[in-house]
Scaffold this motif. Structure first.
Motif, PDB file in Angstrom:
ATOM      1  N   LYS A  78      58.886  55.430  37.887  1.00  0.00           N
ATOM      2  CA  LYS A  78      58.472  54.277  37.067  1.00  0.00           C
ATOM      3  C   LYS A  78      57.445  54.872  36.154  1.00  0.00           C
ATOM      4  N   ARG A  79      57.208  54.232  35.229  1.00  0.00           N
ATOM      5  CA  ARG A  79      56.127  54.338  34.115  1.00  0.00           C
ATOM      6  C   ARG A  79      55.195  53.231  34.439  1.00  0.00           C
ATOM      7  N   ILE A  80      54.110  53.809  34.745  1.00  0.00           N
ATOM      8  CA  ILE A  80      52.902  53.185  35.522  1.00  0.00           C
ATOM      9  C   ILE A  80      51.535  53.261  34.477  1.00  0.00           C
ATOM     10  N   LEU A  81      51.089  52.063  34.139  1.00  0.00           N
ATOM     11  CA  LEU A  81      49.625  52.006  33.602  1.00  0.00           C
ATOM     12  C   LEU A  81      48.591  51.499  34.433  1.00  0.00           C
ATOM     13  N   ILE A  82      47.453  52.280  34.499  1.00  0.00           N
ATOM     14  CA  ILE A  82      46.240  51.756  35.281  1.00  0.00           C
ATOM     15  C   ILE A  82      45.201  51.376  34.442  1.00  0.00           C
ATOM     16  N   VAL A  83      44.828  50.395  34.599  1.00  0.00           N
ATOM     17  CA  VAL A  83      43.366  49.906  33.832  1.00  0.00           C
ATOM     18  C   VAL A  83      42.355  49.695  34.710  1.00  0.00           C
ATOM     19  N   ILE A  89      51.977  47.587  35.788  1.00  0.00           N
ATOM     20  CA  ILE A  89      50.541  47.677  35.190  1.00  0.00           C
ATOM     21  C   ILE A  89      49.694  47.450  36.481  1.00  0.00           C
ATOM     22  N   LEU A  90      49.030  48.561  36.742  1.00  0.00           N
ATOM     23  CA  LEU A  90      47.913  48.332  37.961  1.00  0.00           C
ATOM     24  C   LEU A  90      46.400  47.784  37.406  1.00  0.00           C
ATOM     25  N   LEU A  91      46.188  46.516  37.494  1.00  0.00           N
ATOM     26  CA  LEU A  91      45.029  46.216  36.518  1.00  0.00           C
ATOM     27  C   LEU A  91      43.851  45.457  37.461  1.00  0.00           C
ATOM     28  N   ASP A  92      42.740  46.549  37.126  1.00  0.00           N
ATOM     29  CA  ASP A  92      41.572  45.939  37.795  1.00  0.00           C
ATOM     30  C   ASP A  92      41.098  44.699  37.170  1.00  0.00           C
ATOM     31  N   ILE A  93      40.309  43.904  38.336  1.00  0.00           N
ATOM     32  CA  ILE A  93      39.871  42.378  37.720  1.00  0.00           C
ATOM     33  C   ILE A  93      38.465  42.527  36.895  1.00  0.00           C
ATOM     34  N   GLY A  94      37.569  43.395  37.600  1.00  0.00           N
ATOM     35  CA  GLY A  94      36.046  43.331  36.963  1.00  0.00           C
ATOM     36  C   GLY A  94      35.946  44.464  35.748  1.00  0.00           C
ATOM     37  N   LEU A  95      36.692  44.486  34.809  1.00  0.00           N
ATOM     38  CA  LEU A  95      36.508  45.299  33.694  1.00  0.00           C
ATOM     39  C   LEU A  95      35.317  44.931  32.686  1.00  0.00           C
ATOM     40  N   PRO A  96      34.832  45.709  31.945  1.00  0.00           N
ATOM     41  CA  PRO A  96      33.651  45.406  31.271  1.00  0.00           C
ATOM     42  C   PRO A  96      33.873  44.657  29.847  1.00  0.00           C
ATOM     43  N   VAL A 147      44.601  45.073  41.195  1.00  0.00           N
ATOM     44  CA  VAL A 147      44.040  46.056  42.339  1.00  0.00           C
ATOM     45  C   VAL A 147      42.513  46.203  42.192  1.00  0.00           C
ATOM     46  N   THR A 148      41.863  45.290  43.285  1.00  0.00           N
ATOM     47  CA  THR A 148      40.600  44.968  43.043  1.00  0.00           C
ATOM     48  C   THR A 148      39.851  44.711  44.291  1.00  0.00           C
ATOM     49  N   LEU A 185      46.503  43.497  45.373  1.00  0.00           N
ATOM     50  CA  LEU A 185      46.252  44.436  46.388  1.00  0.00           C
ATOM     51  C   LEU A 185      44.576  44.577  46.207  1.00  0.00           C
ATOM     52  N   THR A 186      43.963  44.698  47.719  1.00  0.00           N
ATOM     53  CA  THR A 186      42.419  44.760  47.575  1.00  0.00           C
ATOM     54  C   THR A 186      42.096  46.334  47.879  1.00  0.00           C
ATOM     55  N   LYS A 187      41.264  46.860  47.184  1.00  0.00           N
ATOM     56  CA  LYS A 187      40.629  47.935  47.150  1.00  0.00           C
ATOM     57  C   LYS A 187      39.863  48.223  48.625  1.00  0.00           C
ATOM     58  N   PRO A 188      40.000  49.279  49.187  1.00  0.00           N
ATOM     59  CA  PRO A 188      40.905  50.491  48.776  1.00  0.00           C
ATOM     60  C   PRO A 188      42.239  50.483  49.228  1.00  0.00           C
ATOM     61  N   VAL A 189      43.214  50.493  48.401  1.00  0.00           N
ATOM     62  CA  VAL A 189      44.425  50.175  48.640  1.00  0.00           C
ATOM     63  C   VAL A 189      45.245  51.333  49.528  1.00  0.00           C
ATOM     64  N   GLU A 190      45.881  50.982  50.216  1.00  0.00           N
ATOM     65  CA  GLU A 190      46.384  51.912  51.285  1.00  0.00           C
ATOM     66  C   GLU A 190      47.530  52.616  50.531  1.00  0.00           C
ATOM     67  N   ALA A 191      47.528  53.700  50.579  1.00  0.00           N
ATOM     68  CA  ALA A 191      48.809  54.612  49.597  1.00  0.00           C
ATOM     69  C   ALA A 191      50.141  54.196  49.863  1.00  0.00           C
TER      70      ALA A 191
END
Length: 411
Positions: free
Chosen positions: A296-301, A343-350, A375-376, A396-402
């Motif tokens: 897959k093409r994956i974008l992590i933010v 897209i794996l996207l964090d919630i608390g971005l600046p 992913v937060t 998904l809640t951090k830390p994410v299980e692989a």
């Protein structure tokens, strides 16, 4: 015995001669009972405050222990003098202590949810065997470390439950891990299940040091821990069994402990068997991730650069193509230029939070055909509802299980 306030007054005539005595009686029984209640309540509050202070002291200790091990293991990995065997050992330390920290954080979060009444269940029809297997996977490392034998006995026929599988697994994990901690090396732990009428009885029994009979009445209260043994303090925060009790009660069940304080302990969980029948394909079972899935093409933010890079390396090792961005604006721009599948996207971005990023991507149509995964560190039921409303497909809640992430990507 009656508590009375008695007032007596001498009566005199106009010239001062005593003519009689007047008395007034007031029944103080209710006041005495109220005072006794207030004293008892004050003692309870003082005890609770003492337990809270002990909890905070224990928390500091429990956090410093794994952090010290993590720092030492990291130093060892960076040392040019470390051979492969030492580096392998240090890697194991980081993994074990990282999990220990995660369990501590989960305990604290559950403590908050219990005190605020915010624990909610995500019920599904699931096989008892699946729940037990999930719990054993979590407990096995400490069982092996302390060289215990762990036996499991389940009914021959499949047992269907209508429960929150993750939460029920957590109940079993807490009790089995306690049994492993409070049983001397080389002990035995037995997990068994029986069904009677419309009830399920789960028993977890060990041959450890047992629980003092005087403690059985308060065992499931917050911050309660047994006395130290052999001059060593107990590990843990003292909240696990209170969490167990609340989770079992939310499922309509009960939990109790049996022990003579000498020959081990037994915890019995009584749950209703009220699973709604479902088609076999709808029953929750464990499935191994498929190895035949296309890359897959994956974008992590994520603004935590270390976390983003570590996750990117893990996914690249699985054969995926990965790019990372550190804020919402650059993440949205990359959606157009990179065209990711996921897209794996964090919630608390600046700059803008992940909810707003997801909302804008969905409303603009730029993310059409893409899977958005939050992913937060925010993991409450309200957070999950909010992420779904913003347009996320998964949370998904951090830390994410692989393994959990790989399974999700494979789907």
């Amino acid at each position: 015995m009656i508590d009375i306030w008695l007032t007596m007054s001498i009566l005199r005539d106009d010239v001062g001669n005593v003519t009689g005595v007047a008395s007034t009686e007031r029944d103080l029984t209710e006041r005495s009972m109220s005072n006794a209640y207030l004293r008892e309540r004050a003692e309870q509050l003082a005890q609770a405050d003492h337990r809270k202070n002990e909890f905070l002291a224990v928390l500091g200790h429990e956090l410093r222990n794994p952090l010290a091990a993590l720092v030492s293991a990291t130093t060892l990995l960076r040392s040019a003098a470390s051979d492969d065997a030492r580096k392998s050992w240090a890697t194991g330390v980081i993994e074990r202590q990282g999990r220990a920290l995660m369990l501590l954080v989960n305990d604290m979060l559950d403590l908050t949810r219990i005190t605020t009444g915010n624990i909610e269940l995500n019920r599904q029809t699931v096989l008892l065997k699946t729940v037990v297997q999930s719990a054993i996977e979590v407990c096995q490392p400490i069982v092996d470390e302390r060289r215990h034998s762990l036996s499991v006995s389940l009914p021959a026929e499949p047992v269907l439950l209508y429960v929150d599988a993750t939460r029920l697994s957590q109940v079993i994990e807490n009790i089995v891990i306690n049994a492993a901690k409070f049983t001397a090396f080389g002990g035995s732990i037995r997990l068994s299940a029986t069904t009677t009428a419309h009830r399920l009885l789960l028993s977890i029994k060990d041959n450890g040091r047992g629980i003092a009979p005087a403690m059985l009445g308060t065992l499931f209260e917050m911050f309660v821990q047994g006395p130290a043994s052999g001059g060593r303090r107990n590990n843990g925060l003292g909240v696990g069994l209170s969490v167990v009790k609340r989770l079992v009660e939310l499922h309509g069940g009960s939990v109790r402990a049996i022990s003579d304080g000498v020959t081990g302990s037994e915890f019995i969980i009584d749950l209703p068997l009220d699973a709604a029948p479902k088609a076999a394909k709808d029953i929750l079972v464990e499935s191994a991730p498929s190895g035949a899935d296309l890359p897959k093409r994956i974008l992590i933010v994520d603004d935590n650069v270390d976390a983003a890079e570590a996750l990117a390396i893990l996914l690249t090792m699985q054969g995926h193509e990965v790019e990372t961005r550190a804020d919402g604006a650059s993440g949205m721009a990359a959606v157009t230029t990179y065209s990711p599948d996921i897209i794996l996207l964090d919630i608390g971005l600046p700059d803008m939070d992940g909810y707003e990023v997801a909302r804008q991507l969905r409303e603009s149509g730029a993310s059409e055909g893409m899977t958005l995964i939050a992913v937060t560190g925010y993991g409450s039921p309200a957070d999950r509802i909010r992420s779904a409303e913003a347009g996320f497909d998964h949370h998904l809640t951090k830390p994410v299980e692989a393994d959990e992430l790989i399974r999700l990507l494979a789907g």
